[in-house]
Scaffold this motif. Structure first.
Motif, PDB file in Angstrom:
ATOM      1  N   ARG A 220      15.677  -4.434   6.065  1.00 59.46           N
ATOM      2  CA  ARG A 220      16.865  -4.643   5.241  1.00 59.46           C
ATOM      3  C   ARG A 220      17.379  -6.078   5.381  1.00 59.46           C
ATOM      4  NH1 ARG A 220      19.651  -1.915   1.065  1.00 59.46           N
ATOM      5  NH2 ARG A 220      21.249  -3.454   0.594  1.00 59.46           N
ATOM      6  N   LYS A 221      17.308  -6.603   6.589  1.00 59.74           N
ATOM      7  CA  LYS A 221      17.765  -7.967   6.833  1.00 59.74           C
ATOM      8  C   LYS A 221      16.914  -8.962   6.061  1.00 59.74           C
ATOM      9  CE  LYS A 221      18.567 -11.362  10.500  1.00 59.74           C
ATOM     10  NZ  LYS A 221      18.448 -11.645  11.954  1.00 59.74           N
ATOM     11  N   ARG A 222      15.595  -8.747   6.081  1.00 54.15           N
ATOM     12  CA  ARG A 222      14.705  -9.639   5.339  1.00 54.15           C
ATOM     13  C   ARG A 222      15.002  -9.578   3.843  1.00 54.15           C
ATOM     14  NH1 ARG A 222      10.876  -7.519   8.963  1.00 54.15           N
ATOM     15  NH2 ARG A 222      10.103  -6.059   7.379  1.00 54.15           N
ATOM     16  N   ALA A 223      15.281  -8.375   3.360  1.00 50.51           N
ATOM     17  CA  ALA A 223      15.589  -8.201   1.933  1.00 50.51           C
ATOM     18  C   ALA A 223      16.890  -8.919   1.575  1.00 50.51           C
ATOM     19  CB  ALA A 223      15.690  -6.720   1.599  1.00 50.51           C
ATOM     20  N   ASP A 224      17.873  -8.851   2.464  1.00 52.96           N
ATOM     21  CA  ASP A 224      19.149  -9.522   2.215  1.00 52.96           C
ATOM     22  C   ASP A 224      18.962 -11.039   2.173  1.00 52.96           C
ATOM     23  OD1 ASP A 224      20.491  -7.138   2.064  1.00 52.96           O
ATOM     24  OD2 ASP A 224      21.180  -7.167   4.151  1.00 52.96           O
TER      25      ASP A 224
ATOM     26  N   LEU B 230       5.007  -1.729  -7.017  1.00 47.96           N
ATOM     27  CA  LEU B 230       5.233  -2.514  -8.214  1.00 47.96           C
ATOM     28  C   LEU B 230       6.683  -2.408  -8.678  1.00 47.96           C
ATOM     29  CD1 LEU B 230       3.715  -4.243 -10.272  1.00 47.96           C
ATOM     30  CD2 LEU B 230       3.224  -2.163 -11.547  1.00 47.96           C
ATOM     31  N   CYS B 231       7.291  -3.566  -8.931  1.00 48.30           N
ATOM     32  CA  CYS B 231       8.682  -3.636  -9.403  1.00 48.30           C
ATOM     33  C   CYS B 231       9.655  -2.997  -8.418  1.00 48.30           C
ATOM     34  CB  CYS B 231       8.823  -2.951 -10.766  1.00 48.30           C
ATOM     35  SG  CYS B 231       7.848  -3.707 -12.065  1.00 48.30           S
ATOM     36  N   GLY B 232       9.337  -3.032  -7.141  1.00 48.18           N
ATOM     37  CA  GLY B 232      10.200  -2.414  -6.149  1.00 48.18           C
ATOM     38  C   GLY B 232      11.093  -3.418  -5.445  1.00 48.18           C
ATOM     39  N   SER B 233      12.289  -3.006  -5.091  1.00 45.84           N
ATOM     40  CA  SER B 233      13.219  -3.828  -4.321  1.00 45.84           C
ATOM     41  C   SER B 233      13.800  -2.973  -3.208  1.00 45.84           C
ATOM     42  CB  SER B 233      14.344  -4.355  -5.222  1.00 45.84           C
ATOM     43  OG  SER B 233      15.186  -3.289  -5.625  1.00 45.84           O
TER      44      SER B 233
ATOM     45  N   LYS C 276      10.079 -11.546  -5.857  1.00 40.37           N
ATOM     46  CA  LYS C 276       9.303 -10.537  -5.138  1.00 40.37           C
ATOM     47  C   LYS C 276       7.873 -10.471  -5.664  1.00 40.37           C
ATOM     48  CE  LYS C 276       9.438  -5.767  -3.501  1.00 40.37           C
ATOM     49  NZ  LYS C 276       9.307  -6.210  -2.114  1.00 40.37           N
ATOM     50  N   LEU C 277       7.731 -10.556  -6.983  1.00 40.05           N
ATOM     51  CA  LEU C 277       6.398 -10.494  -7.573  1.00 40.05           C
ATOM     52  C   LEU C 277       5.550 -11.693  -7.167  1.00 40.05           C
ATOM     53  CD1 LEU C 277       7.227  -9.273 -11.185  1.00 40.05           C
ATOM     54  CD2 LEU C 277       5.892  -8.052  -9.492  1.00 40.05           C
ATOM     55  N   ARG C 278       6.208 -12.815  -6.854  1.00 42.05           N
ATOM     56  CA  ARG C 278       5.470 -14.033  -6.553  1.00 42.05           C
ATOM     57  C   ARG C 278       5.363 -14.333  -5.065  1.00 42.05           C
ATOM     58  NH1 ARG C 278       7.656 -18.208 -11.253  1.00 42.05           N
ATOM     59  NH2 ARG C 278       6.535 -17.241 -12.973  1.00 42.05           N
TER      60      ARG C 278
END
Length: 252
Positions: free
Chosen positions: A188-192, A147-150, A219-221
């Motif tokens: 990490r690539k996906r996050a970027d 939850l609420c993570g990045s 991210k929440l959605r």
């Protein structure tokens, strides 16, 4: 086809509690949160042209309507049947409106305020360890669900998990302890890429410095991510949640 049969067809279980990811011992709040969590993944707004998702969403609403009604729940618990003639199930109801009445829109500020109170707490720690066990150490799934993570939170999340392993609170799953550098790099690539998408949306929508909040909202959605929203809803439920009206029994 009755509700129980439709659940078996669409959700691969005839147990109404299992459809919501709960058990017979679940409280009213547990049932409500279960409905919210499962419905997020199949809400018609996500895929308006997906007929199967819409059908699942409608059936899910009926399951919740039965289990949230004390009288109907008692009948189901004792006899394993559902009265298909009650108004809640028989009327031509808009289940999307029903859902929105139960879960009004939560604002960006609500999310930001909750995040400030949640991060670094024992509650967050226990949630992280629970997700770690559920996915047997798969950090791809864990980071999707915290939850609420990045991506910036990953070192902290990993530290929480390692601490739990060191204290023998959880098992040391190889998927976590022996994760390859290649897999970490891909995550990490996906996050970027997600961050870049947020930046583009920021410019298009003229959101100014609200980029970090937008990233969290995306991210929440995320359509395919199961969210561990129990703590979030528990904190906001009293302020936002509305109870549905009591259903009337039809003729048997």
């Amino acid at each position: 086809m009755g509700l129980i049969e439709r659940c078996d067809e669409l959700f691969k279980t005839s147990n109404l509690y299992e459809v919501l990811g709960t058990t017979k011992q679940a409280t009213e709040a547990d049932i409500r949160r279960g409905y919210y969590k499962v419905s997020l993944k199949i809400h018609p707004d996500r895929a308006p042209d997906d007929a199967l998702a819409t059908e699942k969403f409608q059936v899910l609403g009926k399951v919740y309507a039965v289990l949230s009604d004390a009288e109907q729940k008692a009948v189901y618990d004792e006899q394993g049947i559902v009265d298909e003639e009650i108004d809640t199930l028989s009327q031509d109801r808009c289940w999307t409106e029903y859902w929105r009445a139960l879960f009004p829109t939560i604002t960006m500020q609500d999310i930001i305020e909750f995040e400030k109170k949640y991060k670094g707490t024992e509650e967050e720690r226990q949630d992280v360890l629970q997700i770690y066990v559920r996915y047997e150490g798969d950090m791809d799934l864990i980071m999707q669900c915290v939850l609420c993570g990045s991506v910036d939170d990953e070192p902290r999340i990993s530290s929480i998990i390692q601490d739990g392993i060191d204290k023998k609170e959880v098992d040391d799953f190889p998927a976590f302890t022996k994760e390859s550098a290649r897999k970490k790099k891909a995550r990490r690539k996906r996050a970027d890429e997600e961050r870049q998408e947020a930046e583009e949306m920021q410019k298009e929508m003229g959101l100014g410095d609200d980029f970090e909040s937008l990233t969290k909202m995306i991210k929440l959605r995320q359509e395919n991510s199961e969210k561990n929203v129990n703590s979030f809803l528990a904190n906001l439920e009293k302020k936002y949640a509305k109870k549905p009206g009591k259903s009337k029994k039809g003729k048997k």
